[in-house]
Structures are given as structure tokens and as C-alpha cells.
Scaffold this motif. Structure first.
Motif, PDB file in Angstrom:
ATOM      1  N   ALA A  21       9.825  -5.403  -0.322  1.00  0.00           N
ATOM      2  CA  ALA A  21       9.358  -5.466   1.053  1.00  0.00           C
ATOM      3  C   ALA A  21      10.085  -6.573   1.799  1.00  0.00           C
ATOM      4  CB  ALA A  21       7.849  -5.732   1.073  1.00  0.00           C
ATOM      5  N   ALA A  22      10.483  -6.267   3.043  1.00  0.00           N
ATOM      6  CA  ALA A  22      11.154  -7.268   3.880  1.00  0.00           C
ATOM      7  C   ALA A  22      10.091  -8.032   4.645  1.00  0.00           C
ATOM      8  CB  ALA A  22      12.121  -6.576   4.830  1.00  0.00           C
ATOM      9  N   GLY A  23       9.688  -9.181   4.116  1.00  0.00           N
ATOM     10  CA  GLY A  23       8.621  -9.954   4.730  1.00  0.00           C
ATOM     11  C   GLY A  23       7.267  -9.412   4.353  1.00  0.00           C
ATOM     12  N   PRO A  24       6.200 -10.089   4.784  1.00  0.00           N
ATOM     13  CA  PRO A  24       4.851  -9.635   4.437  1.00  0.00           C
ATOM     14  C   PRO A  24       4.581  -8.219   4.953  1.00  0.00           C
ATOM     15  CG  PRO A  24       4.805 -11.848   5.371  1.00  0.00           C
ATOM     16  CD  PRO A  24       6.182 -11.318   5.602  1.00  0.00           C
ATOM     17  N   ILE A  25       3.872  -7.448   4.156  1.00  0.00           N
ATOM     18  CA  ILE A  25       3.482  -6.102   4.553  1.00  0.00           C
ATOM     19  C   ILE A  25       2.262  -6.216   5.456  1.00  0.00           C
ATOM     20  CG2 ILE A  25       2.667  -3.862   3.723  1.00  0.00           C
ATOM     21  CD1 ILE A  25       4.107  -4.505   1.070  1.00  0.00           C
ATOM     22  N   LYS A  26       2.373  -5.699   6.668  1.00  0.00           N
ATOM     23  CA  LYS A  26       1.289  -5.839   7.637  1.00  0.00           C
ATOM     24  C   LYS A  26       0.214  -4.786   7.390  1.00  0.00           C
ATOM     25  CE  LYS A  26       4.034  -8.022  11.270  1.00  0.00           C
ATOM     26  NZ  LYS A  26       4.464  -7.982  12.688  1.00  0.00           N
ATOM     27  N   ILE A  27      -1.002  -5.269   7.204  1.00  0.00           N
ATOM     28  CA  ILE A  27      -2.150  -4.404   6.955  1.00  0.00           C
ATOM     29  C   ILE A  27      -3.199  -4.656   8.029  1.00  0.00           C
ATOM     30  CG2 ILE A  27      -4.024  -3.825   5.354  1.00  0.00           C
ATOM     31  CD1 ILE A  27      -2.268  -4.782   3.065  1.00  0.00           C
ATOM     32  N   VAL A  28      -3.726  -3.588   8.587  1.00  0.00           N
ATOM     33  CA  VAL A  28      -4.865  -3.695   9.493  1.00  0.00           C
ATOM     34  C   VAL A  28      -6.058  -3.031   8.825  1.00  0.00           C
ATOM     35  CG1 VAL A  28      -5.876  -2.923  11.663  1.00  0.00           C
ATOM     36  CG2 VAL A  28      -3.567  -3.845  11.639  1.00  0.00           C
ATOM     37  N   ALA A  29      -7.155  -3.779   8.715  1.00  0.00           N
ATOM     38  CA  ALA A  29      -8.399  -3.244   8.161  1.00  0.00           C
ATOM     39  C   ALA A  29      -9.406  -3.143   9.300  1.00  0.00           C
ATOM     40  CB  ALA A  29      -8.937  -4.144   7.055  1.00  0.00           C
ATOM     41  N   ALA A  30     -10.020  -1.995   9.449  1.00  0.00           N
ATOM     42  CA  ALA A  30     -10.990  -1.823  10.524  1.00  0.00           C
ATOM     43  C   ALA A  30     -12.164  -2.774  10.358  1.00  0.00           C
ATOM     44  CB  ALA A  30     -11.469  -0.380  10.571  1.00  0.00           C
ATOM     45  N   GLU A  31     -12.557  -3.025   9.104  1.00  0.00           N
ATOM     46  CA  GLU A  31     -13.700  -3.913   8.812  1.00  0.00           C
ATOM     47  C   GLU A  31     -13.244  -5.061   7.927  1.00  0.00           C
ATOM     48  OE1 GLU A  31     -14.897  -0.041  10.127  1.00  0.00           O
ATOM     49  OE2 GLU A  31     -13.869  -0.496   8.250  1.00  0.00           O
ATOM     50  N   ASN A  32     -13.891  -6.222   8.108  1.00  0.00           N
ATOM     51  CA  ASN A  32     -13.370  -7.418   7.439  1.00  0.00           C
ATOM     52  C   ASN A  32     -13.568  -7.439   5.929  1.00  0.00           C
ATOM     53  OD1 ASN A  32     -16.163  -7.972   7.457  1.00  0.00           O
ATOM     54  ND2 ASN A  32     -15.897 -10.111   8.032  1.00  0.00           N
ATOM     55  N   PHE A  33     -14.524  -6.684   5.394  1.00  0.00           N
ATOM     56  CA  PHE A  33     -14.672  -6.662   3.937  1.00  0.00           C
ATOM     57  C   PHE A  33     -13.518  -5.919   3.292  1.00  0.00           C
ATOM     58  CE2 PHE A  33     -17.801  -4.186   6.284  1.00  0.00           C
ATOM     59  CZ  PHE A  33     -17.399  -2.884   6.040  1.00  0.00           C
ATOM     60  N   TYR A  34     -13.016  -4.868   3.942  1.00  0.00           N
ATOM     61  CA  TYR A  34     -11.825  -4.198   3.429  1.00  0.00           C
ATOM     62  C   TYR A  34     -10.608  -5.107   3.571  1.00  0.00           C
ATOM     63  CZ  TYR A  34     -14.711   0.041   3.603  1.00  0.00           C
ATOM     64  OH  TYR A  34     -15.712   0.973   3.417  1.00  0.00           O
ATOM     65  N   GLY A  35     -10.576  -5.887   4.648  1.00  0.00           N
ATOM     66  CA  GLY A  35      -9.492  -6.844   4.819  1.00  0.00           C
ATOM     67  C   GLY A  35      -9.503  -7.915   3.749  1.00  0.00           C
ATOM     68  N   ASP A  36     -10.700  -8.373   3.377  1.00  0.00           N
ATOM     69  CA  ASP A  36     -10.822  -9.376   2.317  1.00  0.00           C
ATOM     70  C   ASP A  36     -10.283  -8.837   0.997  1.00  0.00           C
ATOM     71  OD1 ASP A  36     -11.778 -11.682   0.827  1.00  0.00           O
ATOM     72  OD2 ASP A  36     -13.454 -10.438   0.186  1.00  0.00           O
ATOM     73  N   VAL A  37     -10.643  -7.606   0.677  1.00  0.00           N
ATOM     74  CA  VAL A  37     -10.160  -7.001  -0.566  1.00  0.00           C
ATOM     75  C   VAL A  37      -8.647  -6.799  -0.503  1.00  0.00           C
ATOM     76  CG1 VAL A  37     -10.313  -4.982  -2.081  1.00  0.00           C
ATOM     77  CG2 VAL A  37     -12.384  -5.919  -1.042  1.00  0.00           C
ATOM     78  N   ALA A  38      -8.141  -6.428   0.663  1.00  0.00           N
ATOM     79  CA  ALA A  38      -6.694  -6.249   0.821  1.00  0.00           C
ATOM     80  C   ALA A  38      -5.952  -7.556   0.533  1.00  0.00           C
ATOM     81  CB  ALA A  38      -6.374  -5.755   2.230  1.00  0.00           C
ATOM     82  N   ARG A  39      -6.507  -8.671   0.971  1.00  0.00           N
ATOM     83  CA  ARG A  39      -5.875  -9.967   0.677  1.00  0.00           C
ATOM     84  C   ARG A  39      -5.927 -10.278  -0.806  1.00  0.00           C
ATOM     85  NH1 ARG A  39      -8.891 -11.143   5.317  1.00  0.00           N
ATOM     86  NH2 ARG A  39      -7.586 -11.497   7.178  1.00  0.00           N
ATOM     87  N   GLN A  40      -7.032  -9.910  -1.443  1.00  0.00           N
ATOM     88  CA  GLN A  40      -7.153 -10.161  -2.879  1.00  0.00           C
ATOM     89  C   GLN A  40      -6.133  -9.347  -3.677  1.00  0.00           C
ATOM     90  OE1 GLN A  40     -11.172 -10.390  -4.583  1.00  0.00           O
ATOM     91  NE2 GLN A  40     -12.023 -10.357  -2.520  1.00  0.00           N
ATOM     92  N   ILE A  41      -5.877  -8.135  -3.233  1.00  0.00           N
ATOM     93  CA  ILE A  41      -4.923  -7.280  -3.939  1.00  0.00           C
ATOM     94  C   ILE A  41      -3.488  -7.634  -3.565  1.00  0.00           C
ATOM     95  CG2 ILE A  41      -4.173  -4.908  -4.365  1.00  0.00           C
ATOM     96  CD1 ILE A  41      -6.954  -5.557  -5.474  1.00  0.00           C
ATOM     97  N   GLY A  42      -3.253  -7.917  -2.296  1.00  0.00           N
ATOM     98  CA  GLY A  42      -1.891  -8.137  -1.823  1.00  0.00           C
ATOM     99  C   GLY A  42      -1.390  -9.558  -1.935  1.00  0.00           C
ATOM    100  N   GLY A  43      -2.301 -10.539  -1.927  1.00  0.00           N
ATOM    101  CA  GLY A  43      -1.878 -11.939  -2.024  1.00  0.00           C
ATOM    102  C   GLY A  43      -0.958 -12.328  -0.872  1.00  0.00           C
ATOM    103  N   ASP A  44       0.038 -13.155  -1.188  1.00  0.00           N
ATOM    104  CA  ASP A  44       0.935 -13.633  -0.141  1.00  0.00           C
ATOM    105  C   ASP A  44       1.986 -12.603   0.253  1.00  0.00           C
ATOM    106  OD1 ASP A  44       2.513 -13.681  -2.392  1.00  0.00           O
ATOM    107  OD2 ASP A  44       2.822 -15.844  -2.398  1.00  0.00           O
ATOM    108  N   ALA A  45       1.947 -11.419  -0.362  1.00  0.00           N
ATOM    109  CA  ALA A  45       2.886 -10.359   0.004  1.00  0.00           C
ATOM    110  C   ALA A  45       2.396  -9.554   1.202  1.00  0.00           C
ATOM    111  CB  ALA A  45       3.110  -9.419  -1.172  1.00  0.00           C
ATOM    112  N   VAL A  46       1.170  -9.833   1.662  1.00  0.00           N
ATOM    113  CA  VAL A  46       0.616  -9.074   2.781  1.00  0.00           C
ATOM    114  C   VAL A  46       0.158 -10.005   3.898  1.00  0.00           C
ATOM    115  CG1 VAL A  46      -0.120  -7.193   1.271  1.00  0.00           C
ATOM    116  CG2 VAL A  46      -1.744  -9.007   1.852  1.00  0.00           C
TER     117      VAL A  46
END
Length: 289
Positions: A20-45
Motif C-alpha cells: 500500500a502506498a501510504g495508509p489505507i483510508k477507511i471510513v466506518a459509519a459507526e465508531n465501534f467498527y472504526g475502533d475494530v478497523a484500527r485494531q486490525i489495521g494498526g498503523d497501516a490504516v
């Protein structure tokens, strides 16, 4: 000679895993899904969560231009679905992209419009989302596939204490009659094996229709006569009818537990779920851990 070097470079590039060229941008409609996305993606997202205010009624949300821009720039979008966040579809249609990946939790859970949309109160649905996200991230950033797999395994392991606590409460209190002002906590009620009363009233509230007079009277009578042993109310989206039921429960000495539709500040998804289960156990008299 330059031609040979160019061919060699192209060959090496084609054989290398995608990075990936730079962090992968993720938009989560709700913040609990966003929290899990950070846990899975780490500093790559890089994650943006849209519904993230625990003091805001999610049903009154209106998308702003900044939300539209965030979704337009996103590589991955995570939505709840089941008509809970319909504005996501509108914004995606406004900025179509064949490269963007969409994860809809309702689809993973096999739910449809009309079903209870509060899917995150069943950790299995959130785990399904985490697994799907790990797979999508591996496609976007194949060089780190093992990292995403490890983080997914860590996330799954971190849900085990929640499952254990659910099993413990269920083992002591399965079949206990409970009710709620609306079905926010419904999937957790099911996981705990509790007998949910006043479902007609709750479904009316969920579908934005006025509960019938008979449903209201039955709910109030069951509280006054202690046929219900616990009341859960949506502390994030209250109205006069819900406040009256809460007041009646408190007057009758029935335990009341608040539930929110947005992950509270300072909590992870895991700690949020754990605290909700612990509150139910505490309300029933189970010692806290």
C-alpha cells in the motif's frame, strides 16, 4: 543495455507483493467498527468514524460535506446496513469508485431491512466484520498479510473474556424476564438467554411508529407488578415515553441499565461489550469481577 535493465525492473516489480502506498483510508459509519478497523489495521490504516458522539442521537444524523469528502477519498468503507445508516449508500452513489471496497455488516450477518439493526451487540457479527476487513486489507497490502492475520487472531482472542462473561451470566439467569424501551440491546439479550417481554412496544419504537395504548398499558403494568426483572433503556436517544418507563421501573425497584448506540469515549469495543454484560450481571446480583 537499458532495455534489459527495464525488463528486469518490470519483472521484479510484477513478482513483488502489493504494498500500500501510504495508509489505507477507511471510513466506518459507526465508531465501534472504526475502533475494530484500527485494531486490525494498526498503523497501516487511517480511520475516520462518522457516528462517534455518544451524546448524539444516531437517528437524527445528517451527513455533512466533510463526511462526503471522507467517503469519496476512502479505499474501504464499513457500514452497518439493515437500513441503519442509509445515508452511506447515497454518499457512495455520489462518488462511485470501482477501486473502493464496501463491507456491510448486515450482509455478513444475513440480516435484512426490518430485522433488528443493532448488530454490534452480537460480538459474532463484529468478528465477521473483522475477518472480512483482514481479508480486504490483505488484498490491498499483500506484503503485510501475516500482520493482518496476527492482529485478527489477537482480536478474536480478546473477545473470549466477553464470551466467557456472557456464558457465566447466561448460566445463572437464562430465562429471566426482561424488557427494553427499544431493541438496542436485543442481540445481547439473546446471547444471555433472557426472556424478552414487550417486544411489540420495542418494535414500534424501532420502526418510528407510536406504540399502541394497549402495548403501553401492558408494559407499565408489568413494571408495576414486577413481571419484569430488568429494564434496559437507550440512554442516547430518550423520549418522554421511555423516560416514563424508566421512572416507573425505578419506583418499582426494578434495576435499570442504560445502553448506547455509539461506543463511549475511552472504551474499546471489547471493554464496551464487557461493561454492558457486567452491568446486567450486577443488576441481577452477580458479584462483579
Amino acid at each position: 543495455m537499458k532495455y534489459v535493465v527495464s525488463l528486469l525492473f518490470l519483472s521484479l516489480t510484477a513478482a513483488s507483493p502489493a504494498v500500500a502506498a501510504g495508509p489505507i483510508k477507511i471510513v466506518a459509519a459507526e465508531n465501534f467498527y472504526g475502533d475494530v478497523a484500527r485494531q486490525i489495521g494498526g498503523d497501516a490504516v487511517e480511520v475516520v468514524s462518522i457516528l462517534n458522539n455518544p451524546d448524539q442521537d444516531p437517528h437524527l444524523f445528517e451527513a455533512s460535506p466533510s463526511v462526503a469528502r471522507a467517503i469519496s477519498d476512502a479505499r474501504i468503507v464499513i457500514a452497518n446496513g439493515v437500513d441503519y445508516d442509509p445515508w452511506i449508500g447515497t454518499l457512495l452513489s455520489a462518488s462511485p469508485s470501482s477501486a473502493r471496497k464496501l463491507i456491510v455488516v448486515g450482509d455478513l450477518a444475513g440480516k435484512k431491512t426490518g430485522d433488528n439493526p443493532h448488530l454490534w451487540y452480537d460480538p459474532r457479527n463484529v468478528l465477521a466484520m473483522a475477518r472480512q476487513l483482514s481479508s480486504v486489507l490483505a488484498e490491498e497490502d499483500a506484503a503485510n498479510i501475516s500482520v493482518y492475520a496476527r492482529r485478527l487472531a489477537d482480536f478474536e482472542a480478546s473477545l473470549q473474556p466477553v464470551s466467557d462473561r456472557i456464558a457465566e451470566v447466561r448460566g445463572h439467569y437464562a430465562g429471566t424476564p426482561v424488557a427494553a424501551t427499544e431493541p438496542v440491546f436485543g442481540y445481547m439479550f439473546d446471547a444471555l438467554g433472557l426472556e424478552v417481554k414487550e417486544t411489540s412496544f420495542q418494535n414500534s419504537v424501532m420502526n418510528d411508529t407510536e406504540p399502541s395504548a394497549s402495548d403501553v398499558a401492558a408494559f407499565e403494568n408489568d413494571l408495576k407488578t414486577h413481571k419484569i426483572k430488568l429494564l434496559v433503556y437507550n440512554s442516547q436517544a430518550t423520549d418522554p415515553a421511555a423516560e416514563r418507563l424508566k421512572s416507573l421501573a425505578e419506583q418499582a425497584g426494578i434495576p435499570v441499565v442504560g445502553a448506547t448506540e455509539t461506543q463511549p469515549d475511552g472504551k474499546s469495543y471489547q471493554s464496551w461489550m464487557m461493561s454492558g454484560v457486567a452491568e446486567v450481571g450486577k443488576a441481577f446480583g452477580m458479584p462483579t469481577q
